[in-house]
Structure formats: structure tokens, C-alpha cells
Design a protein around this motif. Structure first.
Motif, PDB file in Angstrom:
ATOM      1  N   VAL A  50       0.811  -1.217   0.000  1.00  0.00           N
ATOM      2  CA  VAL A  50       0.000   0.000   0.000  1.00  0.00           C
ATOM      3  C   VAL A  50       0.846   1.269   0.000  1.00  0.00           C
ATOM      4  O   VAL A  50       0.447   2.291  -0.556  1.00  0.00           O
ATOM      5  N   VAL A  51       2.039   1.227   0.611  1.00  0.00           N
ATOM      6  CA  VAL A  51       2.882   2.426   0.653  1.00  0.00           C
ATOM      7  C   VAL A  51       3.645   2.605  -0.654  1.00  0.00           C
ATOM      8  O   VAL A  51       3.758   3.723  -1.171  1.00  0.00           O
ATOM      9  N   ASP A  52       4.172   1.511  -1.205  1.00  0.00           N
ATOM     10  CA  ASP A  52       4.888   1.603  -2.486  1.00  0.00           C
ATOM     11  C   ASP A  52       3.935   1.908  -3.630  1.00  0.00           C
ATOM     12  O   ASP A  52       4.325   2.499  -4.639  1.00  0.00           O
ATOM     13  N   ASP A  53       2.680   1.460  -3.474  1.00  0.00           N
ATOM     14  CA  ASP A  53       1.638   1.699  -4.481  1.00  0.00           C
ATOM     15  C   ASP A  53       2.032   1.126  -5.846  1.00  0.00           C
ATOM     16  O   ASP A  53       1.820   1.741  -6.882  1.00  0.00           O
ATOM     17  N   GLY A  54       2.612  -0.068  -5.806  1.00  0.00           N
ATOM     18  CA  GLY A  54       2.981  -0.746  -7.044  1.00  0.00           C
ATOM     19  C   GLY A  54       2.395  -2.140  -7.055  1.00  0.00           C
ATOM     20  O   GLY A  54       1.444  -2.433  -6.321  1.00  0.00           O
ATOM     21  N   PRO A  55       2.935  -3.037  -7.857  1.00  0.00           N
ATOM     22  CA  PRO A  55       2.423  -4.417  -7.892  1.00  0.00           C
ATOM     23  C   PRO A  55       2.735  -5.144  -6.590  1.00  0.00           C
ATOM     24  O   PRO A  55       3.719  -4.833  -5.909  1.00  0.00           O
ATOM     25  N   TYR A  56       1.902  -6.110  -6.259  1.00  0.00           N
ATOM     26  CA  TYR A  56       2.119  -6.888  -5.034  1.00  0.00           C
ATOM     27  C   TYR A  56       3.369  -7.752  -5.193  1.00  0.00           C
ATOM     28  O   TYR A  56       3.565  -8.421  -6.201  1.00  0.00           O
ATOM     29  N   LYS A  57       4.223  -7.733  -4.152  1.00  0.00           N
ATOM     30  CA  LYS A  57       5.425  -8.559  -4.142  1.00  0.00           C
ATOM     31  C   LYS A  57       5.555  -9.221  -2.776  1.00  0.00           C
ATOM     32  O   LYS A  57       5.133  -8.657  -1.761  1.00  0.00           O
ATOM     33  N   VAL A  58       6.141 -10.400  -2.760  1.00  0.00           N
ATOM     34  CA  VAL A  58       6.423 -11.084  -1.498  1.00  0.00           C
ATOM     35  C   VAL A  58       7.824 -10.686  -1.052  1.00  0.00           C
ATOM     36  O   VAL A  58       8.817 -11.163  -1.588  1.00  0.00           O
ATOM     37  N   PHE A  59       7.886  -9.783  -0.098  1.00  0.00           N
ATOM     38  CA  PHE A  59       9.168  -9.359   0.465  1.00  0.00           C
ATOM     39  C   PHE A  59       9.548 -10.264   1.632  1.00  0.00           C
ATOM     40  O   PHE A  59      10.683 -10.706   1.731  1.00  0.00           O
ATOM     41  N   ARG A 217     -10.425  -0.561  -1.526  1.00  0.00           N
ATOM     42  CA  ARG A 217     -10.270   0.709  -0.805  1.00  0.00           C
ATOM     43  C   ARG A 217     -10.265   0.463   0.698  1.00  0.00           C
ATOM     44  O   ARG A 217      -9.497   1.082   1.439  1.00  0.00           O
ATOM     45  N   GLY A 218     -11.103  -0.462   1.160  1.00  0.00           N
ATOM     46  CA  GLY A 218     -11.186  -0.736   2.585  1.00  0.00           C
ATOM     47  C   GLY A 218      -9.867  -1.230   3.162  1.00  0.00           C
ATOM     48  O   GLY A 218      -9.390  -0.718   4.180  1.00  0.00           O
ATOM     49  N   LYS A 219      -9.267  -2.234   2.511  1.00  0.00           N
ATOM     50  CA  LYS A 219      -7.998  -2.771   3.008  1.00  0.00           C
ATOM     51  C   LYS A 219      -6.891  -1.724   2.947  1.00  0.00           C
ATOM     52  O   LYS A 219      -6.117  -1.550   3.896  1.00  0.00           O
ATOM     53  N   HIS A 220      -6.810  -1.028   1.803  1.00  0.00           N
ATOM     54  CA  HIS A 220      -5.765  -0.017   1.647  1.00  0.00           C
ATOM     55  C   HIS A 220      -5.874   1.052   2.727  1.00  0.00           C
ATOM     56  O   HIS A 220      -4.880   1.400   3.389  1.00  0.00           O
ATOM     57  N   GLU A 221      -7.068   1.580   2.914  1.00  0.00           N
ATOM     58  CA  GLU A 221      -7.226   2.683   3.853  1.00  0.00           C
ATOM     59  C   GLU A 221      -7.012   2.234   5.303  1.00  0.00           C
ATOM     60  O   GLU A 221      -6.479   2.995   6.112  1.00  0.00           O
TER      61      GLU A 221
END
Length: 278
Positions: A50-59, A217-221
């Protein structure tokens, strides 16, 4: 505040911006701790998403079993220029040795990017603390985050309360509680239990996962709101004059006292007459 504004607030936060400046701290460490399999790694991946606002990655590698910890190393993940998330080794039983390692991790007395071993006594803890003293890590402002799955009812509340209180004593900050699996039927009861333990900053959320990272939107916010409120707490704590080196000395003394008392308890268990020799 909408998602974009919250994201900008998180990204732009700097310790230097407070009225007293950074007071010797170079970064904020959000120290994640708790039981294995409760969502620490998934929370890190969700925050990056959500902070990077890019594609989902497994860090951070996600553990598949509560009986087998996936995180054996204190692994840092840089979220912004100021904020770093730390995936600490999770507990399985929360026994004396595992709790000792939790305290050492929260106190920042175990090096990052290093395998965490459970402490087995006073000597182990003393060696870890003395080694850390040579690493000079007092420039980190530590914020403890307990990650707990709301799908798991709390059974030993007194032990958990002690852990939260000791974590507060070590870090100077009462742990922020993040409840994962907010849709669980146990969520209301678990949330109330933590409130009764003194948790004031408590957030319920659903993590994004590798299988389910469709943006909502719910999860992000919710995740952004959680991070935003944590930063506001840091800003509040930084309004006071602080002594990073003195705080580290206090942490060291608390850890050594915990290890010493644990050593006495072990001796008493092995020799019922041990107390007579003290």
C-alpha cells in the motif's frame, strides 16, 4: 484524509521535522513480534504494497504453519527513508526462553540479518547484550507492534499482559496491537481482551496475501490509517526531550534483570532448597 494524502504523509515523515529535531535518532524501527503464523510477514508485505503503491510482491516469506516458524532471522524491510519494519522471530510456546529472545529483539540487542537463537540462561542474555553494546544501535527509535490473529482466542491473558507491560518497560512505548483476520468470529472478544490489558492503540485488519491481493479501498485505507496513527504516536513521543543512550542503558538493565530472575527460577526448580542458599 484520503488514501493519497495518508500515503504522502507516511512517505514524507522525517524525525528531523519535530520541534526538538531527531534527538540523535536516525530511523524508526517498527518491531513486529508475537506468535508464529499470526501474520507478521503478511503485514510487512501488505504495508509495502500500500505504501509503495505498485504491484504486489512477497518481500517477507510467509509461514504456513503455527508450529514451524518461517522467520528465523531478524529481517529489516525499509518502508520509507525514515521507517523500517523488522520481522522478528515468532514464538510457538511463549515459554521463558522464547520470551527472553522477544525482549532481546525488542530491545534491539540482537543484530539484524542474523539468526535468532532462544536464550537459555543469564549467560546467553549477558553475552548478547555485551555484543550489542559494541554495535552502537542506540540511534533507532523502537516502536513495538504485537501482531496477533483474531482467529485465536486468548487463553493466558495474565502472561500476555506481563509481556506487553515488559515490552513497554523495555522500549518506553506500550505495544501497538495489530489484530489480523478481523472477520473472525473471535475478533470482538480478542479486541476487548487486549483493551483490558491496557492496549490503547489497537487496529483490526485483513492482510493482503499472495493468493488474495486484489486491491480494495477498505484494506488499503485501513492499513494506511494504521501506519499513519503509528507515526502520529512517534511525533507525540518526540515532543519530549529524550536520551537515546540512556534509554539503551535502561533496556540493558531490564533484560539482564529478567535473565537473572529466570536463572534463579530455574535453579529453584532444579533444587527446591536453592532459595535457602541465597
Amino acid at each position: 484524509m484520503d488514501s493519497r494524502a495518508m500515503r504522502d504523509y507516511i512517505r514524507n515523515f522525517k524525525l528531523d521535522d519535530g520541534p526538538l529535531g531527531n534527538q540523535g535518532y536516525s530511523r524508526v524501527l517498527l518491531q513486529l513480534f508475537g506468535f508464529t503464523g499470526h501474520g507478521k510477514s503478511s503485514f510487512i508485505n501488505s504495508c509495502k504494497y500500500v505504501v509503495d503503491d505498485g504491484p504486489y510482491k512477497v518481500f517477507a516469506k510467509v509461514v504456513r504453519s503455527e508450529e514451524s516458524p518461517g522467520t528465523m532471522i531478524r529481517k529489516p524491510y525499509k518502508l520509507t527513508e525514515t521507517i523500517t519494519l523488522v520481522d522478528n522471530r515468532g514464538c510457538v510456546k511463549m515459554n521463558r526462553y522464547e520470551i527472553g529472545a522477544i525482549y532481546a529483539q525488542l530491545g534491539n540487542f540482537l543484530p539484524l540479518d542474523t539468526k535468532v537463537k532462544w536464550q537459555t540462561g543469564f549467560t546467553d542474555m549477558e553475552e548478547a547484550v555485551l555484543y550489542a553494546e559494541r554495535c552502537h544501535q542506540s540511534s533507532d527509535f523502537v516502536v513495538p507492534l504485537l501482531i496477533y490473529s483474531a482467529a485465536c482466542p486468548l487463553t493466558n491473558k495474565e502472561d500476555m499482559k506481563t509481556i506487553l507491560t515488559t515490552a513497554r518497560d523495555i522500549t518506553g512505548v506500550f505495544p501497538i496491537v495489530v489484530l489480523t483476520h478481523e472477520l473472525s468470529e473471535h475478533q470482538p472478544q480478542v479486541q476487548e481482551s487486549f483493551r483490558q490489558m491496557g492496549a490503547k492503540n489497537l487496529f483490526s485488519l485483513e492482510n493482503y496475501t499472495e493468493k488474495d491481493h486484489f486491491k480494495t479501498r477498505g484494506k488499503h485505507e485501513t492499513i494506511l490509517k494504521c501506519l499513519q496513527e503509528i507515526i502520529k504516536e512517534v511525533e507525540f513521543w518526540m515532543l519530549e526531550e529524550r536520551d537515546a543512550i540512556g534509554e539503551r542503558i535502561d533496556r540493558r538493565n531490564i533484560l539482564l534483570e529478567f535473565a537473572y530472575q529466570g536463572e534463579l527460577e530455574t535453579q529453584k526448580e532444579e533444587d527446591p532448597h536453592f532459595c535457602l542458599l541465597l
